[in-house]
Design a protein around this motif. Structure first.
Motif, PDB file in Angstrom:
ATOM      1  N   ASN A  46       0.849  -1.192   0.000  1.00 35.84           N
ATOM      2  CA  ASN A  46       0.000   0.000   0.000  1.00 35.84           C
ATOM      3  C   ASN A  46       0.887   1.245   0.000  1.00 35.84           C
ATOM      4  N   THR A  47       0.523   2.211  -0.802  1.00 36.56           N
ATOM      5  CA  THR A  47       1.384   3.385  -1.004  1.00 36.56           C
ATOM      6  C   THR A  47       0.696   4.711  -0.682  1.00 36.56           C
ATOM      7  N   ALA A  48      -0.583   4.697  -0.337  1.00 39.62           N
ATOM      8  CA  ALA A  48      -1.279   5.950  -0.041  1.00 39.62           C
ATOM      9  C   ALA A  48      -2.478   5.657   0.833  1.00 39.62           C
ATOM     10  N   LEU A  49      -2.860   6.656   1.661  1.00 35.91           N
ATOM     11  CA  LEU A  49      -3.943   6.457   2.615  1.00 35.91           C
ATOM     12  C   LEU A  49      -4.628   7.788   2.899  1.00 35.91           C
ATOM     13  N   ALA A  50      -5.962   7.762   2.938  1.00 36.11           N
ATOM     14  CA  ALA A  50      -6.747   8.953   3.285  1.00 36.11           C
ATOM     15  C   ALA A  50      -8.021   8.481   3.960  1.00 36.11           C
ATOM     16  N   ALA A  51      -8.591   9.330   4.846  1.00 36.93           N
ATOM     17  CA  ALA A  51      -9.769   8.905   5.598  1.00 36.93           C
ATOM     18  C   ALA A  51     -10.643  10.095   5.950  1.00 36.93           C
ATOM     19  N   ASN A  52     -11.957   9.832   6.076  1.00 39.64           N
ATOM     20  CA  ASN A  52     -12.866  10.750   6.759  1.00 39.64           C
ATOM     21  C   ASN A  52     -13.543   9.972   7.876  1.00 39.64           C
ATOM     22  N   ASN A  53     -14.616  10.465   8.428  1.00 45.56           N
ATOM     23  CA  ASN A  53     -15.218   9.822   9.601  1.00 45.56           C
ATOM     24  C   ASN A  53     -15.953   8.528   9.263  1.00 45.56           C
ATOM     25  N   VAL A  58      -7.473   3.480   0.323  1.00 48.41           N
ATOM     26  CA  VAL A  58      -6.109   2.983   0.267  1.00 48.41           C
ATOM     27  C   VAL A  58      -5.699   2.811  -1.187  1.00 48.41           C
ATOM     28  N   GLY A  59      -4.542   3.359  -1.534  1.00 52.05           N
ATOM     29  CA  GLY A  59      -3.969   3.156  -2.854  1.00 52.05           C
ATOM     30  C   GLY A  59      -2.798   2.204  -2.770  1.00 52.05           C
ATOM     31  N   ALA A  60      -2.607   1.400  -3.818  1.00 59.27           N
ATOM     32  CA  ALA A  60      -1.582   0.358  -3.779  1.00 59.27           C
ATOM     33  C   ALA A  60      -0.667   0.452  -4.990  1.00 59.27           C
ATOM     34  N   GLU A  61       0.409  -0.334  -4.902  1.00 56.76           N
ATOM     35  CA  GLU A  61       1.397  -0.316  -5.969  1.00 56.76           C
ATOM     36  C   GLU A  61       0.866  -0.942  -7.248  1.00 56.76           C
ATOM     37  N   ASP A  62      -0.172  -1.770  -7.146  1.00 54.07           N
ATOM     38  CA  ASP A  62      -0.743  -2.390  -8.344  1.00 54.07           C
ATOM     39  C   ASP A  62      -1.683  -1.457  -9.095  1.00 54.07           C
ATOM     40  N   GLY A  63      -1.824  -0.187  -8.609  1.00 57.32           N
ATOM     41  CA  GLY A  63      -2.657   0.792  -9.298  1.00 57.32           C
ATOM     42  C   GLY A  63      -4.100   0.824  -8.845  1.00 57.32           C
ATOM     43  N   SER A  64      -4.467   0.008  -7.874  1.00 57.51           N
ATOM     44  CA  SER A  64      -5.858  -0.019  -7.398  1.00 57.51           C
ATOM     45  C   SER A  64      -6.050   0.980  -6.270  1.00 57.51           C
ATOM     46  N   VAL A  65      -7.247   1.557  -6.201  1.00 54.22           N
ATOM     47  CA  VAL A  65      -7.628   2.472  -5.125  1.00 54.22           C
ATOM     48  C   VAL A  65      -8.944   1.952  -4.565  1.00 54.22           C
ATOM     49  N   ARG A  81      -8.883   2.702 -10.810  1.00 51.74           N
ATOM     50  CA  ARG A  81      -7.697   1.883 -11.049  1.00 51.74           C
ATOM     51  C   ARG A  81      -6.806   2.583 -12.055  1.00 51.74           C
ATOM     52  N   CYS A  82      -5.508   2.533 -11.796  1.00 52.44           N
ATOM     53  CA  CYS A  82      -4.525   3.107 -12.711  1.00 52.44           C
ATOM     54  C   CYS A  82      -3.602   2.000 -13.208  1.00 52.44           C
ATOM     55  N   THR A  83      -2.893   2.295 -14.284  1.00 55.12           N
ATOM     56  CA  THR A  83      -2.001   1.288 -14.849  1.00 55.12           C
ATOM     57  C   THR A  83      -0.648   1.260 -14.168  1.00 55.12           C
ATOM     58  N   LEU A  84      -0.303   2.343 -13.446  1.00 53.96           N
ATOM     59  CA  LEU A  84       0.984   2.443 -12.770  1.00 53.96           C
ATOM     60  C   LEU A  84       0.760   2.627 -11.268  1.00 53.96           C
ATOM     61  N   PRO A  85       1.788   2.461 -10.444  1.00 58.85           N
ATOM     62  CA  PRO A  85       1.608   2.540  -8.978  1.00 58.85           C
ATOM     63  C   PRO A  85       1.015   3.862  -8.513  1.00 58.85           C
ATOM     64  N   ILE A  86       0.185   3.763  -7.471  1.00 58.64           N
ATOM     65  CA  ILE A  86      -0.421   4.939  -6.843  1.00 58.64           C
ATOM     66  C   ILE A  86       0.634   5.590  -5.947  1.00 58.64           C
ATOM     67  N   ASP A  94     -14.893  18.017   2.428  1.00 61.08           N
ATOM     68  CA  ASP A  94     -16.255  17.506   2.635  1.00 61.08           C
ATOM     69  C   ASP A  94     -16.355  16.004   2.416  1.00 61.08           C
ATOM     70  N   GLY A  95     -15.268  15.369   1.996  1.00 60.87           N
ATOM     71  CA  GLY A  95     -15.248  13.926   1.816  1.00 60.87           C
ATOM     72  C   GLY A  95     -15.911  13.438   0.562  1.00 60.87           C
ATOM     73  N   ASN A  96     -16.360  14.329  -0.312  1.00 57.14           N
ATOM     74  CA  ASN A  96     -17.090  13.913  -1.513  1.00 57.14           C
ATOM     75  C   ASN A  96     -16.179  13.595  -2.689  1.00 57.14           C
ATOM     76  N   TRP A  97     -14.922  14.022  -2.618  1.00 61.00           N
ATOM     77  CA  TRP A  97     -14.010  13.816  -3.745  1.00 61.00           C
ATOM     78  C   TRP A  97     -12.695  13.253  -3.238  1.00 61.00           C
ATOM     79  N   ALA A  98     -12.125  12.351  -4.033  1.00 63.21           N
ATOM     80  CA  ALA A  98     -10.815  11.786  -3.728  1.00 63.21           C
ATOM     81  C   ALA A  98      -9.904  12.034  -4.925  1.00 63.21           C
ATOM     82  N   ALA A  99      -8.786  12.705  -4.686  1.00 65.26           N
ATOM     83  CA  ALA A  99      -7.801  12.954  -5.740  1.00 65.26           C
ATOM     84  C   ALA A  99      -6.742  11.862  -5.686  1.00 65.26           C
ATOM     85  N   VAL A 100      -6.432  11.300  -6.852  1.00 71.41           N
ATOM     86  CA  VAL A 100      -5.531  10.150  -6.928  1.00 71.41           C
ATOM     87  C   VAL A 100      -4.369  10.504  -7.840  1.00 71.41           C
ATOM     88  N   ALA A 101      -3.148  10.342  -7.324  1.00 69.97           N
ATOM     89  CA  ALA A 101      -1.937  10.566  -8.115  1.00 69.97           C
ATOM     90  C   ALA A 101      -1.207   9.240  -8.283  1.00 69.97           C
TER      91      ALA A 101
END
Length: 825
Positions: A46-53, A58-65, A81-86, A94-101
């Motif tokens: 796992n390479t990324a993490l974000a949370a609300n209440n 969780v983002g992972a190296e396989d490109g899945s979120v 899902r992305c083709t390269l690692p997150i 407000d928790g309504n949007w998640a930005a993924v790099a």
């Protein structure tokens, strides 16, 4: 296990979530000594993490979120899902949007409720490394591997690039443990970034200028940084095995902790708990992290971002502020009234203005729910507030009305931008100051360096206002502590050893604006006094301005112009009033007359032209000049130029505004501001000049060519403009001891007006016989008394065969020659 580990608190602080290189996610309950909840249904690395209440992502190296529920601790859905690692995942406030790099050249901003709804940023030259949402959720800061920070506005369906910051962060690979993340300050006006020099630099969002810096705390590259929830402190970790705690206000270190390999840190939103993880996969939850003194800082209300000069305290000169109209504020109530009882009229009629009582209980069954029942079955006075407690319920029924007033400002000065600002900009030269923390340094430069020498001095008084002309330089500084406000004048040339002087204002009085002419110095103050001095410091006039609070002032020779706030108009804004007086003659030319501004407009600058006529430039981009101002009650503001109608702006080819400098030699001198800038900045800007063009008709503005269609409107505008300039010169000559050259110029301008009318007559005659009435009217506007112009007008009519018109022109010429045209008909 070894490897990158990530952590985050939920916004309410009840849970701490960690994820790392193994396939286990752990959820810790704040304050609990029990084992964490393990979630095994997740990917490895796992390479990324974000949370609300309610959930965490969780983002992972396989490109899945993936999205997980914090209520059931179960996997809910695939966000994207992305083709390269997150590389990073962040949630909007407000928790309504998640930005993924990811390592792709694209950022996905996915709706957490409807994952089919997404926004895309596809113009990145290099892969992104970090993301950061603005506290408002309207902007996204992207730290790229090319060493550039990009800020996007995501308030529309198509994200747009608003700012690009180059040279602030180092170039890092996307999987580097070192950080280049831009973290927004909680007040949203600035962000902090780790620099190449192992410092933390604060950068303003509005202008991109460097503000305060947190320096000297680390010997290694920074790996993580985070503001405290109230923005009063900053925590950083680095490869030098240190965690450093900084005071945001002073940028000084207030605590150091020895921990190696720290790569991510997190503040608890409310409690004295600090958590961090290391590259070895270790989690540290540190209760009572802050000392008693630092805990008090943590408990302070939200603190402002550390600016060199805070824009919140430096109100721009062209802004308006609200002013309470005298209604007693809630905290100044001298007597608290009794709170409504459960059977009071307020409760029967219902709550008013939000004065609800959610804890209301009705004792309708006699069970004794009411507190304070005495032995006689009666209620005691326990339901009453203390006498010193304000009456919230009844107070909220009154609406405090606050009018908008024009804020005091200094013409020609700019706000702080970084550690620099201009104190004065005009055709003589410019004055700027640089904040050196302990003092300022002031530089005065002239355009004519053969006549004047530039000079530079150290300023311990912290001057914030300045004026400059051919005679000298005038400065003023605000009061500070026990030091009163001070006015300082330095002449350019004297025949004595020392001629500069300094005077202090009475205690409690601050300078709001200053002006300098060839004869006098004018100072307006916060107590609404107008103070007039001679050039060498002798007090000449002191009086209180009728229109208040004061706004600004200007001066030319013996004339001074002051502006202040008048009565409140129907739009809730005060009217801007001006007064012009001749100090030498002790005569008032215009008293408390209105400054002609359009609705919702404000004045940006006021100054005298080179011929001594008052001019203003307003926020609508219009330059106006005051006509007939030497005659009481006859003054009127006439537009000289509407910058929005300049040909260079036609078709929307350019986006620019203009900073007024002067009106001289029949031209508008200004500084062109591009890219949405509101003020000029460094390096020294170049002056531009524009010819006057009075907005008469649309055709006159849009078509300045010599075609027959556009020639008429162009000549009409030329007639109005030349007539105005003639009127201004005539007023000047009538009020002063005119020179021979001025009288010659007056005669030339009279002939110029008639020449324009003659050209306009030519256009009307060419258009046809049906334009004869207007043609004769044009001839009647000619000022020439010698008959030469009327004779030429007759010849123009004859050339086009307009015989009837020619005959009427000849009759007009005869009547004028005999003086009959002056008689009333």
């Amino acid at each position: 296990p070894n490897g990158p580990t990530f952590l985050t608190y939920t916004p309410d602080g009840t849970k701490l979530i960690t994820a790392g290189s193994n396939n286990v996610i752990r959820v810790y309950i704040t304050g609990s000594d029990g084992e964490p909840t393990n979630i095994d249904d997740c990917q490895d690395n796992n390479t990324a993490l974000a949370a609300n209440n309610d959930l965490f992502i969780v983002g992972a190296e396989d490109g899945s979120v993936r999205v997980y529920s914090l209520e059931t601790y179960l996997y809910e859905k695939m966000l994207t899902r992305c083709t390269l690692p997150i590389r990073d995942v962040v949630l909007s406030p407000d928790g309504n949007w998640a930005a993924v790099a990811s390592d792709e050249l694209e950022i996905k901003i996915v709706n957490t409720i409807d994952t089919m709804h997404a926004l895309y940023i596809r113009d990145l030259p290099k892969p992104p490394k970090h993301l950061s949402f603005h506290p408002s959720g309207s902007y996204l800061a992207v730290s790229c591997t090319d060493g550039i920070i990009y800020v996007y506005s995501i308030s529309t369906e198509e994200p747009t690039l608003t700012k690009k910051y180059d040279g602030l962060i180092r170039r890092l690979e996307s999987d580097d443990e070192r950080s280049s993340k831009a973290i927004w300050h909680p007040d949203g006006r600035a962000f902090a970034i780790p620099t190449v020099t192992r410092d933390v630099q604060v950068v303003s969002q509005d202008d991109g200028e460097k503000q305060r810096a947190f320096s000297g705390g680390h010997m290694g590259d920074i790996t993580a940084l985070a503001w405290s929830p109230n923005g009063a402190m900053l925590a950083t970790s680095a490869s030098d095995r240190k965690i450093v705690l900084w005071d945001s206000r002073t940028q000084k270190t207030i605590a150091r902790y020895d921990y190696s390999g720290v790569i991510n840190i997190a503040w608890h939103p409310h409690n004295n708990i600090f958590s961090f993880v290391t590259s070895e996969g270790e989690l540290f939850i540190y209760p009572n992290f802050l000392s008693a003194e630092n805990w008090r800082i943590f408990q302070q209300p939200p603190q402002p971002a550390p600016f060199i000069h805070d824009p919140l305290s430096d109100t721009p000169g062209n802004a308006r502020k609200t002013l309470v109209n005298g209604i007693v504020k809630p905290h100044t109530e001298s007597r608290a009234e009794r709170r409504g009882t459960p059977d009071s009229l307020d409760d029967i009629l219902g709550p008013q203005s939000g004065g609800e009582e959610e804890d209301f209980v009705e004792d309708d069954d006699g069970a004794g729910y009411l507190e304070g029942i005495n032995g006689h079955g009666k209620r005691s006075n326990g339901h009453l507030d203390r006498l010193d407690r304000p009456n919230v319920k009844r107070r909220t029924t009154y609406q405090t009305w606050q009018p908008e007033i024009h804020q005091a400002f200094q013409p020609g000065s700019t706000p702080w931008k970084g550690n620099r600002r201009y104190l004065c900009l005009n055709l003589t030269g410019f004055v700027w100051t640089v904040d050196q923390d302990t003092h300022h340094t002031v530089t005065v430069e002239f355009y004519d360096r053969e006549q004047h020498r530039d000079f530079h001095f150290t300023d311990p008084y912290l001057y914030d206002k300045a004026c400059l002309n051919e005679s000298g330089a005038l400065f003023s500084c605000p009061s500070s502590g026990e030091n009163p406000a001070t006015v300082f004048y330095r002449p350019h040339e004297t025949w004595t050893a020392r001629a500069d002087w300094r005077t202090q204002l009475p205690a409690g009085e601050n300078v709001t604006s200053i002006s300098l002419s060839d004869s006098y110095i004018v100072v307006t103050t916060s107590t609404n006094f107008v103070r007039v001095f001679t050039l060498f410091g002798t007090p000449l006039r002191i009086y209180r301005q009728k229109s208040s609070p004061t706004v600004t002032c200007a001066s030319w020779r013996d004339y001074i112009l002051t502006m202040g706030n008048g009565a409140v108009g129907g739009d809730g804004c005060t009217k801007l009033l001006y007064t012009i007086e001749n100090v030498k003659r002790d005569e008032v030319c215009q008293s408390e007359d209105t400054v002609a501004l359009t609705d919702n407009a404000h004045i940006k600058s006021v100054f005298f032209s080179d011929n001594g006529d008052p001019c203003i430039y307003d926020s609508s981009g219009t330059l106006l000049i005051l006509q007939h101002w030497r005659t009481p009650g006859q003054a009127r503001w006439v537009p000289l130029l509407d910058t929005k109608t300049l040909e260079r702006l036609a078709g929307g080819r350019k986006e620019e505004s203009y900073w007024p400098v002067a009106v001289a030699q029949d031209k508008f001198h200004c500084i062109i501001l591009k890219g949405g800038d509101q003020y000029p900045y460094f390096p020294k800007p170049l002056l531009s000049e524009f010819d006057f063009k009075i907005p008469c008709t649309t055709a006159a503005v849009e078509d300045s060519s010599n075609t027959s269609a556009g020639e008429g409107p162009r000549l009409e505008e030329s007639f109005v403009r030349s007539s105005l300039m003639l009127s201004l010169l005539d007023d000047l000559i009538s009020a002063t001891n005119a020179s021979h050259s001025q009288r010659t110029e007056l005669s030339r301008r009279e002939i110029e007006v008639d020449k324009v009318l003659l050209q306009l007559l030519n256009v009307e005659c060419r258009e046809g016989e049906e334009r004869g009435m207007k043609a004769l009217e044009i001839v009647g506007l000619m000022r020439d008394r010698s008959g030469k112009m009327l004779e030429a007008a007759g010849k123009v009519a004859g050339r086009y065969g307009r015989l009837v018109l020619q005959e009427k022109i000849n009759e007009l010429a005869e009547r004028r020659l005999m003086g009959m045209d002056e008689e009333d008909t």
